[in-house]
Design a protein around this motif. Structure first.
Motif, PDB file in Angstrom:
ATOM      1  N   MET A  62      10.696   6.357  -9.642  1.00 13.73           N
ATOM      2  CA  MET A  62      11.871   6.979  -9.050  1.00 13.73           C
ATOM      3  C   MET A  62      12.857   7.425 -10.136  1.00 13.73           C
ATOM      4  SD  MET A  62      10.777   6.654  -6.010  1.00 13.73           S
ATOM      5  CE  MET A  62      12.191   7.413  -5.176  1.00 13.73           C
ATOM      6  N   ASP A  63      13.638   8.425  -9.806  1.00  8.86           N
ATOM      7  CA  ASP A  63      14.555   9.035 -10.783  1.00  8.86           C
ATOM      8  C   ASP A  63      15.873   8.247 -10.816  1.00  8.86           C
ATOM      9  OD1 ASP A  63      15.704  10.704 -12.587  1.00  8.86           O
ATOM     10  OD2 ASP A  63      15.837  12.445 -11.261  1.00  8.86           O
ATOM     11  N   THR A  64      15.824   7.066 -11.426  1.00 15.35           N
ATOM     12  CA  THR A  64      16.989   6.165 -11.431  1.00 15.35           C
ATOM     13  C   THR A  64      17.583   5.926 -12.813  1.00 15.35           C
ATOM     14  OG1 THR A  64      15.498   4.260 -11.597  1.00 15.35           O
ATOM     15  CG2 THR A  64      16.208   4.903  -9.378  1.00 15.35           C
ATOM     16  N   ARG A  65      16.964   6.421 -13.860  1.00 18.80           N
ATOM     17  CA  ARG A  65      17.398   6.037 -15.199  1.00 18.80           C
ATOM     18  C   ARG A  65      18.819   6.468 -15.535  1.00 18.80           C
ATOM     19  NH1 ARG A  65      16.304   3.875 -19.965  1.00 18.80           N
ATOM     20  NH2 ARG A  65      17.509   4.781 -21.687  1.00 18.80           N
ATOM     21  N   ALA A  66      19.204   7.678 -15.171  1.00 16.02           N
ATOM     22  CA  ALA A  66      20.519   8.184 -15.567  1.00 16.02           C
ATOM     23  C   ALA A  66      21.646   7.259 -15.108  1.00 16.02           C
ATOM     24  CB  ALA A  66      20.729   9.590 -15.019  1.00 16.02           C
ATOM     25  N   GLU A  67      21.585   6.794 -13.871  1.00 14.94           N
ATOM     26  CA  GLU A  67      22.644   5.940 -13.347  1.00 14.94           C
ATOM     27  C   GLU A  67      22.295   4.457 -13.409  1.00 14.94           C
ATOM     28  OE1 GLU A  67      24.982   7.566  -9.887  1.00 14.94           O
ATOM     29  OE2 GLU A  67      23.174   8.788  -9.681  1.00 14.94           O
ATOM     30  N   GLY A  68      21.011   4.136 -13.280  1.00 13.96           N
ATOM     31  CA  GLY A  68      20.600   2.729 -13.228  1.00 13.96           C
ATOM     32  C   GLY A  68      20.127   2.158 -14.547  1.00 13.96           C
ATOM     33  N   LYS A  69      19.885   3.025 -15.543  1.00 11.82           N
ATOM     34  CA  LYS A  69      19.542   2.657 -16.920  1.00 11.82           C
ATOM     35  C   LYS A  69      18.107   2.191 -17.107  1.00 11.82           C
ATOM     36  CE  LYS A  69      23.686   3.904 -17.539  1.00 11.82           C
ATOM     37  NZ  LYS A  69      23.919   5.328 -17.874  1.00 11.82           N
ATOM     38  N   TYR A  70      17.309   2.209 -16.058  1.00 11.09           N
ATOM     39  CA  TYR A  70      15.863   2.076 -16.199  1.00 11.09           C
ATOM     40  C   TYR A  70      15.227   2.810 -15.023  1.00 11.09           C
ATOM     41  CZ  TYR A  70      15.893  -1.693 -12.636  1.00 11.09           C
ATOM     42  OH  TYR A  70      16.044  -2.435 -11.484  1.00 11.09           O
ATOM     43  N   ILE A  71      13.954   3.104 -15.154  1.00 10.21           N
ATOM     44  CA  ILE A  71      13.211   3.785 -14.100  1.00 10.21           C
ATOM     45  C   ILE A  71      12.668   2.738 -13.135  1.00 10.21           C
ATOM     46  CG2 ILE A  71      11.171   5.180 -13.583  1.00 10.21           C
ATOM     47  CD1 ILE A  71      11.587   6.530 -16.334  1.00 10.21           C
ATOM     48  N   LEU A  72      13.032   2.858 -11.889  1.00  4.84           N
ATOM     49  CA  LEU A  72      12.532   1.969 -10.845  1.00  4.84           C
ATOM     50  C   LEU A  72      11.132   2.429 -10.454  1.00  4.84           C
ATOM     51  CD1 LEU A  72      12.938  -0.235  -8.654  1.00  4.84           C
ATOM     52  CD2 LEU A  72      14.013   1.540  -7.242  1.00  4.84           C
ATOM     53  N   GLY A 107       0.827  -1.195   0.000  1.00  2.77           N
ATOM     54  CA  GLY A 107       0.000   0.000   0.000  1.00  2.77           C
ATOM     55  C   GLY A 107       0.865   1.249   0.000  1.00  2.77           C
ATOM     56  N   MET A 108       0.210   2.399   0.051  1.00  9.62           N
ATOM     57  CA  MET A 108       0.938   3.658  -0.030  1.00  9.62           C
ATOM     58  C   MET A 108       1.808   3.893   1.192  1.00  9.62           C
ATOM     59  SD  MET A 108       1.429   5.860  -2.321  1.00  9.62           S
ATOM     60  CE  MET A 108       2.689   7.142  -2.247  1.00  9.62           C
ATOM     61  N   THR A 109       1.419   3.332   2.340  1.00  7.67           N
ATOM     62  CA  THR A 109       2.249   3.487   3.537  1.00  7.67           C
ATOM     63  C   THR A 109       3.605   2.821   3.330  1.00  7.67           C
ATOM     64  OG1 THR A 109       0.321   3.560   4.992  1.00  7.67           O
ATOM     65  CG2 THR A 109       2.437   3.001   6.002  1.00  7.67           C
ATOM     66  N   GLU A 110       3.589   1.612   2.787  1.00 11.01           N
ATOM     67  CA  GLU A 110       4.846   0.908   2.528  1.00 11.01           C
ATOM     68  C   GLU A 110       5.652   1.589   1.437  1.00 11.01           C
ATOM     69  OE1 GLU A 110       6.136  -1.609   4.321  1.00 11.01           O
ATOM     70  OE2 GLU A 110       4.446  -1.113   5.610  1.00 11.01           O
ATOM     71  N   ILE A 111       4.974   2.110   0.425  1.00 15.86           N
ATOM     72  CA  ILE A 111       5.691   2.837  -0.624  1.00 15.86           C
ATOM     73  C   ILE A 111       6.340   4.088  -0.059  1.00 15.86           C
ATOM     74  CG2 ILE A 111       5.372   4.215  -2.728  1.00 15.86           C
ATOM     75  CD1 ILE A 111       3.509   2.080  -3.749  1.00 15.86           C
ATOM     76  N   ALA A 112       5.627   4.787   0.847  1.00 13.17           N
ATOM     77  CA  ALA A 112       6.203   5.987   1.463  1.00 13.17           C
ATOM     78  C   ALA A 112       7.471   5.650   2.237  1.00 13.17           C
ATOM     79  CB  ALA A 112       5.173   6.641   2.377  1.00 13.17           C
ATOM     80  N   LYS A 113       7.488   4.504   2.926  1.00 15.35           N
ATOM     81  CA  LYS A 113       8.697   4.079   3.640  1.00 15.35           C
ATOM     82  C   LYS A 113       9.837   3.802   2.666  1.00 15.35           C
ATOM     83  CE  LYS A 113       6.215   1.914   7.504  1.00 15.35           C
ATOM     84  NZ  LYS A 113       5.899   0.623   8.177  1.00 15.35           N
ATOM     85  N   GLU A 114       9.494   3.170   1.537  1.00 18.20           N
ATOM     86  CA  GLU A 114      10.518   2.868   0.535  1.00 18.20           C
ATOM     87  C   GLU A 114      11.048   4.150  -0.109  1.00 18.20           C
ATOM     88  OE1 GLU A 114      12.846   0.388  -2.194  1.00 18.20           O
ATOM     89  OE2 GLU A 114      12.250   0.447  -0.092  1.00 18.20           O
ATOM     90  N   VAL A 115      10.155   5.086  -0.368  1.00 23.69           N
ATOM     91  CA  VAL A 115      10.575   6.375  -0.929  1.00 23.69           C
ATOM     92  C   VAL A 115      11.512   7.096   0.033  1.00 23.69           C
ATOM     93  CG1 VAL A 115       9.758   8.692  -1.544  1.00 23.69           C
ATOM     94  CG2 VAL A 115       8.599   6.663  -2.460  1.00 23.69           C
ATOM     95  N   ASP A 116      11.208   7.049   1.323  1.00 18.62           N
ATOM     96  CA  ASP A 116      12.093   7.657   2.326  1.00 18.62           C
ATOM     97  C   ASP A 116      13.451   6.965   2.347  1.00 18.62           C
ATOM     98  OD1 ASP A 116      10.204   9.508   3.070  1.00 18.62           O
ATOM     99  OD2 ASP A 116       9.518   8.400   4.836  1.00 18.62           O
ATOM    100  N   ARG A 117      13.440   5.630   2.252  1.00 17.29           N
ATOM    101  CA  ARG A 117      14.709   4.883   2.233  1.00 17.29           C
ATOM    102  C   ARG A 117      15.567   5.303   1.049  1.00 17.29           C
ATOM    103  NH1 ARG A 117      17.223   0.363   0.059  1.00 17.29           N
ATOM    104  NH2 ARG A 117      15.556   0.038  -1.472  1.00 17.29           N
ATOM    105  N   LEU A 118      14.939   5.413  -0.100  1.00 20.08           N
ATOM    106  CA  LEU A 118      15.679   5.801  -1.298  1.00 20.08           C
ATOM    107  C   LEU A 118      16.115   7.266  -1.250  1.00 20.08           C
ATOM    108  CD1 LEU A 118      13.571   3.906  -3.989  1.00 20.08           C
ATOM    109  CD2 LEU A 118      15.835   3.289  -3.123  1.00 20.08           C
ATOM    110  N   ALA A 119      15.283   8.106  -0.652  1.00 22.51           N
ATOM    111  CA  ALA A 119      15.659   9.520  -0.520  1.00 22.51           C
ATOM    112  C   ALA A 119      16.930   9.664   0.305  1.00 22.51           C
ATOM    113  CB  ALA A 119      14.519  10.314   0.110  1.00 22.51           C
ATOM    114  N   GLY A 136      19.821   9.299  -1.808  1.00 23.97           N
ATOM    115  CA  GLY A 136      20.009  10.299  -2.851  1.00 23.97           C
ATOM    116  C   GLY A 136      19.124  10.137  -4.071  1.00 23.97           C
ATOM    117  N   VAL A 137      18.054   9.335  -3.959  1.00 26.32           N
ATOM    118  CA  VAL A 137      17.165   9.098  -5.097  1.00 26.32           C
ATOM    119  C   VAL A 137      15.835   9.805  -4.863  1.00 26.32           C
ATOM    120  CG1 VAL A 137      16.002   7.375  -6.515  1.00 26.32           C
ATOM    121  CG2 VAL A 137      18.235   6.857  -5.509  1.00 26.32           C
ATOM    122  N   ALA A 138      15.437  10.635  -5.813  1.00 27.21           N
ATOM    123  CA  ALA A 138      14.203  11.404  -5.697  1.00 27.21           C
ATOM    124  C   ALA A 138      13.067  10.736  -6.472  1.00 27.21           C
ATOM    125  CB  ALA A 138      14.424  12.817  -6.233  1.00 27.21           C
TER     126      ALA A 138
END
Length: 340
Positions: free
Chosen positions: A162-172, A126-138, A141-143
């Protein structure tokens, strides 16, 4: 292989494999459980009807068109329309998205890279778990790139990209919600030749940089190999080419990262045309000759192929690529492995 209902499979994964220890190269890391299962792919196309038609000709008929859908983008505060279809390609759940605008995320990807798979999406509860994951990635250094709601006749689909394409080569990407699960349940992995998804594969330049990036985000470092290829061919002609492979085997389907070393080779072609990113979906086959004859008889081109290992021995096999450039920009690979 037994295919469990996706909701059952997801609960099994999240409960029993939420965090486990996986060793790659000389690094051992706790891998977040959601990374062990790819829920779906977001794939941008210029002509939805054309892409559907091509994959149907190859025997993939488990599709549903969701017509014109409304997309609300919360970060950029834009509302657009897209054409959307979902398909199950031998176990790969894909979303074909045809943008009907020229300025937002999907259109921007297409302008820069052409048709192709944009995002690998994992499911959370759910969105609560996604919010935790977004905080972990933030904290790493990932926005957030964009938060999206897609309104369809079958319900609302939710994505956080998430803004991962430049370094990770796909969008997470991440998703949650029941509407998408219900649609997916109706799409079986069945297809004409009963081929089964076995790899998500990428074409990149620098294995070390990309490996380090995903390792930082919680995925395993690449296991590097320098394959010795037998009878390699490229568009019907013998060739002497080389590649490096980076493997991630942390989930239900392997990730193969392909680094071209000596062209001509299809990974170099992809990078030149589309940039680094998702290159192909690989499928295991029981009868390579039969499948290859069928696909080529329909006019599809065998772009590359060869063998690995000692013929007729355990650990050996045969691979062939089908050029799908005009059918959405993602190549199809067929894999046959020796079985005693």
């Amino acid at each position: 292989m037994i295919f469990l209902p996706r909701d059952v499979l997801i609960h099994v994964i999240l409960i029993t494999a939420s965090v486990f220890l996986l060793s790659c190269s000389n690094k051992s890391i706790p891998v977040p459980g959601h990374f062990t299962y790819v829920d779906q792919i977001l794939w941008v196309v210029s002509d939805l009807n054309n892409v559907k038609s091509h994959w149907e000709r190859l025997g993939f008929t488990q599709m549903i068109e969701l017509d014109i859908a409304q997309v609300d983008m919360k970060i950029s505060r834009k509302r657009i329309k897209i054409r959307l279809a979902k398909a199950n390609l031998g176990g790969a759940h894909v979303n074909w998205i045809q943008p009907l605008d020229k300025t937002t995320l999907f259109a921007d990807f297409q302008r820069k890279h052409g048709d192709g798979a944009m995002s690998i999406v994992h499911r959370l509860s759910g969105m609560t778990e996604i919010a935790k994951e977004v905080d972990r990635l933030a904290n790493l250094g990932v926005a957030i790139l964009e938060e999206i709601e897609i309104t369809t006749g079958h319900g609302v689909l939710h994505y956080v990209l998430m803004d991962t394409r430049a370094e990770g080569k796909y969008i997470l990407g991440y998703t949650y919600g029941e509407a998408d699960l219900e649609i997916a349940k109706s799409l079986l992995p069945d297809n004409r030749h009963a081929i089964k998804l076995s790899q998500y594969a990428f074409a990149i330049r620098d294995a070390d940089k990309v490996s380090d990036y995903w390792y930082k985000l919680g995925q395993p470092a690449f296991q590097i190999s320098h394959p010795e290829l037998g009878n390699p061919h490229y568009y019907g002609k013998p060739v002497d080419h080389e590649l490096i492979q980076g493997w991630q085997k942390h989930g239900s389907i392997d990730y193969e990262w392909c680094i071209p070393v000596k062209p001509p080779i299809v990974y170099e072609d992809h990078i030149k045309k589309h940039g680094e990113g998702i290159h192909h979906l690989a499928f295991s086959v029981a009868d390579m000759d039969k499948v290859l004859e069928d696909f080529t008889s329909l006019g599809y081109v065998n772009s590359m192929g060869g063998t690995w290992g000692e013929k007729g021995k355990p650990g050996s096999g045969w691979y062939e690529y089908i050029d799908m450039e005009d059918a959405g920009g993602v190549t199809l690979e067929l894999l046959w492995s020796f079985q005693e």
